[in-house]
Design a protein around this motif. Structure first.
Motif, PDB file in Angstrom:
ATOM      1  N   TYR A  72       0.937  -1.204  -0.129  1.00 29.24           N
ATOM      2  CA  TYR A  72       0.039   0.012   0.145  1.00 29.24           C
ATOM      3  C   TYR A  72       0.814   1.364   0.027  1.00 29.24           C
ATOM      4  O   TYR A  72       1.812   1.388   0.908  1.00 29.24           O
ATOM      5  CB  TYR A  72      -0.816   0.017   1.298  1.00 29.24           C
ATOM      6  CG  TYR A  72      -1.737   1.170   1.509  1.00 29.24           C
ATOM      7  CD1 TYR A  72      -2.709   1.636   0.645  1.00 29.24           C
ATOM      8  CD2 TYR A  72      -1.560   2.004   2.390  1.00 29.24           C
ATOM      9  CE1 TYR A  72      -3.464   2.767   0.790  1.00 29.24           C
ATOM     10  CE2 TYR A  72      -2.144   3.191   2.596  1.00 29.24           C
ATOM     11  CZ  TYR A  72      -3.150   3.585   1.845  1.00 29.24           C
ATOM     12  OH  TYR A  72      -3.906   4.860   2.140  1.00 29.24           O
ATOM     13  N   LEU A  73       0.572   2.148  -1.079  1.00 22.10           N
ATOM     14  CA  LEU A  73       1.627   3.381  -1.171  1.00 22.10           C
ATOM     15  C   LEU A  73       0.590   4.537  -0.903  1.00 22.10           C
ATOM     16  O   LEU A  73      -0.331   4.861  -1.438  1.00 22.10           O
ATOM     17  CB  LEU A  73       1.973   3.491  -2.592  1.00 22.10           C
ATOM     18  CG  LEU A  73       2.941   4.953  -2.681  1.00 22.10           C
ATOM     19  CD1 LEU A  73       4.117   4.825  -1.673  1.00 22.10           C
ATOM     20  CD2 LEU A  73       3.258   4.933  -4.011  1.00 22.10           C
ATOM     21  N   LEU A 133       8.221   4.835  -4.431  1.00 26.66           N
ATOM     22  CA  LEU A 133       7.952   3.918  -5.529  1.00 26.66           C
ATOM     23  C   LEU A 133       9.117   3.110  -5.721  1.00 26.66           C
ATOM     24  O   LEU A 133       9.040   1.885  -6.172  1.00 26.66           O
ATOM     25  CB  LEU A 133       7.843   4.895  -7.012  1.00 26.66           C
ATOM     26  CG  LEU A 133       6.401   5.538  -7.095  1.00 26.66           C
ATOM     27  CD1 LEU A 133       6.445   6.342  -8.239  1.00 26.66           C
ATOM     28  CD2 LEU A 133       5.353   4.519  -7.089  1.00 26.66           C
ATOM     29  N   VAL A 136       8.463   0.507  -3.472  1.00 33.00           N
ATOM     30  CA  VAL A 136       7.567  -0.577  -4.155  1.00 33.00           C
ATOM     31  C   VAL A 136       8.266  -1.618  -4.889  1.00 33.00           C
ATOM     32  O   VAL A 136       8.210  -2.668  -4.825  1.00 33.00           O
ATOM     33  CB  VAL A 136       6.603   0.102  -5.023  1.00 33.00           C
ATOM     34  CG1 VAL A 136       5.701  -1.049  -5.806  1.00 33.00           C
ATOM     35  CG2 VAL A 136       5.508   0.994  -3.957  1.00 33.00           C
ATOM     36  N   LEU A 144      -0.243  -3.939  -6.108  1.00 33.24           N
ATOM     37  CA  LEU A 144      -0.018  -2.417  -5.754  1.00 33.24           C
ATOM     38  C   LEU A 144      -1.116  -1.662  -5.680  1.00 33.24           C
ATOM     39  O   LEU A 144      -1.981  -1.558  -6.494  1.00 33.24           O
ATOM     40  CB  LEU A 144       0.904  -1.903  -6.773  1.00 33.24           C
ATOM     41  CG  LEU A 144       1.764  -0.607  -6.338  1.00 33.24           C
ATOM     42  CD1 LEU A 144       2.212  -0.459  -5.167  1.00 33.24           C
ATOM     43  CD2 LEU A 144       2.482  -0.186  -7.468  1.00 33.24           C
ATOM     44  N   LEU A 146      -2.039   2.022  -4.998  1.00 32.61           N
ATOM     45  CA  LEU A 146      -1.470   3.387  -4.737  1.00 32.61           C
ATOM     46  C   LEU A 146      -2.722   4.473  -4.621  1.00 32.61           C
ATOM     47  O   LEU A 146      -3.734   4.628  -5.369  1.00 32.61           O
ATOM     48  CB  LEU A 146      -0.938   3.694  -6.263  1.00 32.61           C
ATOM     49  CG  LEU A 146       0.068   2.908  -6.746  1.00 32.61           C
ATOM     50  CD1 LEU A 146      -0.258   2.203  -7.973  1.00 32.61           C
ATOM     51  CD2 LEU A 146       1.331   3.499  -7.073  1.00 32.61           C
ATOM     52  N   PRO A 149      -0.972   9.004  -5.835  1.00 33.64           N
ATOM     53  CA  PRO A 149       0.643   9.191  -6.355  1.00 33.64           C
ATOM     54  C   PRO A 149       0.876  10.339  -7.107  1.00 33.64           C
ATOM     55  O   PRO A 149       1.840  10.913  -7.063  1.00 33.64           O
ATOM     56  CB  PRO A 149       1.137   7.890  -6.923  1.00 33.64           C
ATOM     57  CG  PRO A 149       0.045   7.319  -7.499  1.00 33.64           C
ATOM     58  CD  PRO A 149      -1.241   7.691  -6.566  1.00 33.64           C
ATOM     59  N   PHE A 172      -2.234  -3.420 -10.147  1.00 30.70           N
ATOM     60  CA  PHE A 172      -2.428  -2.475  -9.561  1.00 30.70           C
ATOM     61  C   PHE A 172      -3.851  -1.711  -9.519  1.00 30.70           C
ATOM     62  O   PHE A 172      -4.531  -1.757 -10.420  1.00 30.70           O
ATOM     63  CB  PHE A 172      -1.323  -1.517  -9.802  1.00 30.70           C
ATOM     64  CG  PHE A 172      -1.379  -0.764 -11.160  1.00 30.70           C
ATOM     65  CD1 PHE A 172      -2.248   0.180 -11.305  1.00 30.70           C
ATOM     66  CD2 PHE A 172      -0.482  -1.217 -12.098  1.00 30.70           C
ATOM     67  CE1 PHE A 172      -2.616   1.038 -12.628  1.00 30.70           C
ATOM     68  CE2 PHE A 172      -0.597  -0.746 -13.460  1.00 30.70           C
ATOM     69  CZ  PHE A 172      -1.607   0.533 -13.771  1.00 30.70           C
ATOM     70  N   ILE A 174      -5.168   2.171  -8.671  1.00 29.32           N
ATOM     71  CA  ILE A 174      -4.850   3.509  -8.360  1.00 29.32           C
ATOM     72  C   ILE A 174      -5.749   4.492  -8.269  1.00 29.32           C
ATOM     73  O   ILE A 174      -6.768   4.509  -8.941  1.00 29.32           O
ATOM     74  CB  ILE A 174      -3.618   4.000  -9.515  1.00 29.32           C
ATOM     75  CG1 ILE A 174      -3.162   5.190  -9.279  1.00 29.32           C
ATOM     76  CG2 ILE A 174      -4.338   3.640 -10.767  1.00 29.32           C
ATOM     77  CD1 ILE A 174      -1.952   5.862 -10.133  1.00 29.32           C
TER      78      ILE A 174
END
Length: 192
Positions: A72-73, A133, A136, A144, A146, A149, A172, A174
């Protein structure tokens, strides 16, 4: 042996706040190769959903079945912009090593500007996004997640993020309020 096609499913997922329900009865199926954009108005629960999928918070109801590693970003944590923690210490605390992350920063972002002894508070918002990143890539997740970002990236940073996602071998999701960027990187849009 082949890996399963479906890597994450949810069943009747709900999240309730004291005075409102953000979402309820979400049934999600994420498969290998998925590239998903998550959109919705501010406060609709996009970040909350990502945190639930990352197992950082529990849903109010429902269940999740995961067959993959996830990373988790989060949205830029502004406390990092005031932190006296060194870049290297932060990288190690995130489970990686500075030489490996530095190599990724150089290869992907063509930068040597971020140094291990720098305090996080000396980095720009875009540099912190690039650092994360690189983390990651160092963690090699299959999924992923995001959370906005693109917010602190200039045109060059957005191109690097686009290239990063194009070459990312996993799945991912996002969150972004930039429809033009999403059109470049995702195959499906989910609206919450």
């Amino acid at each position: 042996m082949n890996k399963p096609t479906t890597i994450l499913t949810t069943h009747n997922l709900s999240f309730e706040l004291p005075h409102e329900t953000l979402f309820e009865k979400l049934n999600i199926s994420i498969k290998r190769g998925d590239r998903i954009g998550l959109v919705g108005r501010n406060g609709s629960g996009k970040s909350t959903l990502l945190k639930i999928l990352a197992r950082q918070i529990e849903p109010s109801n429902g269940s999740i079945e995961t067959r993959c590693s996830a990373y988790y970003l989060p949205q830029l944590d502004f406390s990092l912009l005031e932190s006296d923690e060194s870049v290297e210490s932060h990288v190690v605390r995130q489970g990686s090593s500075w030489p490996f992350v530095h190599k990724i920063l150089h290869q992907w972002f063509k930068t040597n500007a971020i140094q291990p002894t720098q305090w996080l508070k000396t980095l720009s918002g875009g540099e912190i996004v690039k650092l994360h990143l690189a983390l990651v890539e160092a963690n090699h997740p299959e999924l992923l997640l995001l959370d906005e970002p693109t917010n602190h990236l200039d045109a060059t940073g957005l191109q690097v993020l686009k290239n990063f996602l194009a070459s990312f071998s996993g799945v991912f999701i996002i969150v972004s309020h930039d429809p033009f960027f999403l059109d470049l990187v995702v195959d499906n849009i989910w609206e919450l």
